[in-house]
Design a protein around this motif. Structure first.
Motif, PDB file in Angstrom:
ATOM      1  N   GLU A   1       0.837  -1.200   0.000  1.00  0.00           N
ATOM      2  CA  GLU A   1       0.000   0.000   0.000  1.00  0.00           C
ATOM      3  C   GLU A   1       0.876   1.256   0.000  1.00  0.00           C
ATOM      4  OE1 GLU A   1      -3.281  -0.268   2.652  1.00  0.00           O
ATOM      5  OE2 GLU A   1      -3.741   1.869   2.497  1.00  0.00           O
TER       6      GLU A   1
ATOM      7  N   ARG B   1       0.971   4.051  -2.924  1.00  0.00           N
ATOM      8  CA  ARG B   1       0.692   5.464  -2.641  1.00  0.00           C
ATOM      9  C   ARG B   1       1.865   6.349  -3.077  1.00  0.00           C
ATOM     10  NH1 ARG B   1      -3.916   5.914   0.252  1.00  0.00           N
ATOM     11  NH2 ARG B   1      -4.501   4.121   1.519  1.00  0.00           N
TER      12      ARG B   1
ATOM     13  N   LEU C   1       1.811   6.641  -6.817  1.00  0.00           N
ATOM     14  CA  LEU C   1       0.706   7.493  -7.278  1.00  0.00           C
ATOM     15  C   LEU C   1       1.033   8.963  -7.082  1.00  0.00           C
ATOM     16  CD1 LEU C   1      -2.458   5.599  -5.932  1.00  0.00           C
ATOM     17  CD2 LEU C   1      -1.544   5.613  -8.250  1.00  0.00           C
TER      18      LEU C   1
ATOM     19  N   VAL D   1      -2.814  12.630 -12.324  1.00  0.00           N
ATOM     20  CA  VAL D   1      -3.907  11.948 -13.006  1.00  0.00           C
ATOM     21  C   VAL D   1      -4.019  12.539 -14.406  1.00  0.00           C
ATOM     22  CG1 VAL D   1      -5.683  13.568 -12.207  1.00  0.00           C
ATOM     23  CG2 VAL D   1      -6.326  11.244 -12.797  1.00  0.00           C
ATOM     24  N   SER D   2      -4.318  11.673 -15.375  1.00  0.00           N
ATOM     25  CA  SER D   2      -4.410  12.201 -16.741  1.00  0.00           C
ATOM     26  C   SER D   2      -5.665  13.038 -16.849  1.00  0.00           C
ATOM     27  CB  SER D   2      -4.447  11.054 -17.746  1.00  0.00           C
ATOM     28  OG  SER D   2      -5.710  10.463 -17.742  1.00  0.00           O
TER      29      SER D   2
ATOM     30  N   ALA E   1      -9.635  14.669  -7.434  1.00  0.00           N
ATOM     31  CA  ALA E   1      -9.453  13.341  -8.025  1.00  0.00           C
ATOM     32  C   ALA E   1      -8.737  12.420  -7.048  1.00  0.00           C
ATOM     33  CB  ALA E   1      -8.662  13.459  -9.327  1.00  0.00           C
TER      34      ALA E   1
ATOM     35  N   PHE F   1     -10.144   8.981  -5.661  1.00  0.00           N
ATOM     36  CA  PHE F   1      -9.395   7.736  -5.897  1.00  0.00           C
ATOM     37  C   PHE F   1      -9.148   7.024  -4.565  1.00  0.00           C
ATOM     38  CE2 PHE F   1      -5.673   5.145  -6.925  1.00  0.00           C
ATOM     39  CZ  PHE F   1      -6.057   4.594  -8.132  1.00  0.00           C
ATOM     40  N   GLU F   2      -8.810   7.806  -3.580  1.00  0.00           N
ATOM     41  CA  GLU F   2      -8.558   7.259  -2.241  1.00  0.00           C
ATOM     42  C   GLU F   2      -9.817   6.572  -1.705  1.00  0.00           C
ATOM     43  OE1 GLU F   2      -6.426   6.215   0.919  1.00  0.00           O
ATOM     44  OE2 GLU F   2      -5.531   7.446  -0.651  1.00  0.00           O
TER      45      GLU F   2
ATOM     46  N   MET G   1      -8.774   2.747  -3.649  1.00  0.00           N
ATOM     47  CA  MET G   1      -7.802   2.169  -2.724  1.00  0.00           C
ATOM     48  C   MET G   1      -8.383   1.076  -1.806  1.00  0.00           C
ATOM     49  SD  MET G   1      -4.898   3.201  -3.578  1.00  0.00           S
ATOM     50  CE  MET G   1      -3.849   2.642  -2.235  1.00  0.00           C
TER      51      MET G   1
ATOM     52  N   TRP H   1      -5.170   5.124 -11.856  1.00  0.00           N
ATOM     53  CA  TRP H   1      -4.974   6.541 -11.512  1.00  0.00           C
ATOM     54  C   TRP H   1      -4.785   7.382 -12.776  1.00  0.00           C
ATOM     55  CZ3 TRP H   1      -5.824  10.334  -8.512  1.00  0.00           C
ATOM     56  CH2 TRP H   1      -4.985  11.428  -8.419  1.00  0.00           C
TER      57      TRP H   1
END
Lengths: 240, 188
Positions: A24, A28, A31, A36-37, B12, B16-17, B21, B53
């Protein structure tokens, strides 16, 4: 083991496997490094719309719409006329100039004979007899284009236009003399055919006149109307 | 402009979180079972979340985020393993398996979780995928079909065959461990 026990044991066994805690954190971290696109569609939409409008406008302009100045109209007539035989341009030019661009007001039925002049008396009736009923007569008049005089009848169903254009021959003007090959001969009358863009052109000649039927109809339909009306129209013109 | 962009990014990230997740464990477990290697499963799970993502702006809010993540997972796995559970390769396997399936035997009671996983890992991956999605992750047939990009009918037939195969493997595994306490049956 019963079926339900078996299902429960299967779920428990699979779900008993846990992801390592570091995964995790690792995800994270990965990310956080990547944005983000974004969908750029909302930015591209106006550009796409503008391109579409431009393409449509260009297309319309190419096909003779959106020509609001005399110069633009003349250039369109010249560009279209250049793609047909010289003698076909006579009728085509008047059709575009008068019926397509100028759009004269509707001629009241009681004014038709007077508009054409008594020498052409009966011409409107002949034309109306052969033009399909769904195309009522719009105008019947005499007009001038580039110093040349025409007798011009137009018919429309609101969407498509049909013009019967008659012009007195100039010196040396003859389809036959210009070696144009007739598409067919109807009742002894050689019928000539041409077309450009949406305009279908059928024509014949009398001793002193060039006669054109120009329309947005399919070429064969245009020719069918013209061959039907040619004998009586020619008879009328021969008497002048 | 930059401020608006940052704000959109934060929104966002929060979405997403909240939506993606929480499914990390499910994705990792499925990846582990499909790939058979925990290390590879970690890499693939990470890849799934990175891809999710990157294309999160295309995820429609209110739709099934879990199914969407599983779809990405199977796409990643399929890509990884050269699409080895696509149809053309499957037909032969399915026919072979169908022709060689013995009659189902009762499953011993005292089989362990590790032995269940061993049996599950031993069935062909195309059947394992469907059993995992439907029987373990409790996706509907239609959802599983969407995730695997196969027709619903194929999901149903693979599930049926997968279940039979799994029972057969479980019996084999139990037998190999000398487990013979079969409910309703007599000990060997």
């Amino acid at each position: 083991m019963s079926e339900s026990d078996y299902n429960r044991r299967l779920k428990d066994a699979v779900r008993g496997v846990e992801a390592p805690p570091s995964l995790e954190t690792k995800i994270r971290g990965a990310l956080a490094d990547r944005p983000v696109s974004r969908s750029w569609g909302w930015l591209l939409a106006p550009a796409a719309l503008a391109a579409t409008v431009f393409a449509i406008a260009t297309s319309f302009y190419h096909f003779g719409r959106l020509r609001y100045t005399p110069e633009a109209r003349e250039s369109y007539i010249a560009s279209v006329s250049a793609r047909v035989a010289t003698l076909m341009r006579v009728g085509l030019g008047d059709h575009i100039h008068c019926a397509v661009f100028a759009k004269p007001p509707k001629t009241p039925p009681e004014r038709i004979e007077a508009s054409l002049g008594k020498e052409y008396s009966g011409l409107a009736a002949i034309a109306e007899r052969y033009v399909p009923a769904e195309y009522p007569m719009m105008t019947a008049h005499r007009c001038t284009d580039h110093g040349r005089h025409f007798v011009h009848l137009t018919f429309t169903n609101g969407d498509r236009l049909i013009s019967l254009v008659i012009a007195r021959k100039g010196e040396g003007e003859s389809f036959e003399a210009q070696s144009l090959l007739p598409a067919m001969v109807q009742s002894g009358i050689p019928m000539y055919q041409s077309g450009v863009q949406r305009f279908a052109i059928s024509a014949f000649e009398s001793r002193d006149f060039l006669v054109y039927l120009i329309s947005d109809l399919p070429p064969e339909e245009n020719m069918r109307i013209m061959t039907a009306m040619a004998p009586p129209v020619k008879d009328l013109l021969e008497k002048l | 402009m930059a401020r608006a962009s940052r704000s959109a990014e934060n929104t966002a990230a929060r979405r997403f979180e909240a939506e993606a997740m929480p499914h990390l464990q499910d994705i990792y477990r499925a990846a582990a079972r499909i790939l058979g290697q925990r290390e590879r499963a970690e890499d693939v799970a990470q890849e799934v979340f990175l891809r999710a993502w990157k294309s999160f702006d295309r995820f429609e809010e209110g739709t099934n985020c879990r199914a969407w993540l599983f779809k990405i997972l199977f796409h990643c796995v399929s890509h990884e393993r050269r699409r080895w559970f696509r149809f053309p390769l499957l037909k032969e396997t399915e026919e072979f398996v169908e022709a060689n399936l013995p009659a189902p035997e009762p499953i011993p009671d005292d089989i362990s979780d590790a032995q269940i996983l061993q049996a599950l890992d031993a069935i062909p991956v195309e059947f394992r995928a469907v059993v995992l999605l439907v029987d373990v992750e409790e996706f509907a047939y239609k959802e599983a079909a969407g995730i695997l990009a196969i027709p619903v009918g194929t999901v149903m037939s693979r599930l049926s065959r997968g279940r039979k195969l799994l029972r057969e493997r479980l019996t084999d595994v139990a037998r190999s461990y000398g487990i013979g306490n079969v409910a309703g049956g007599s000990p060997a």
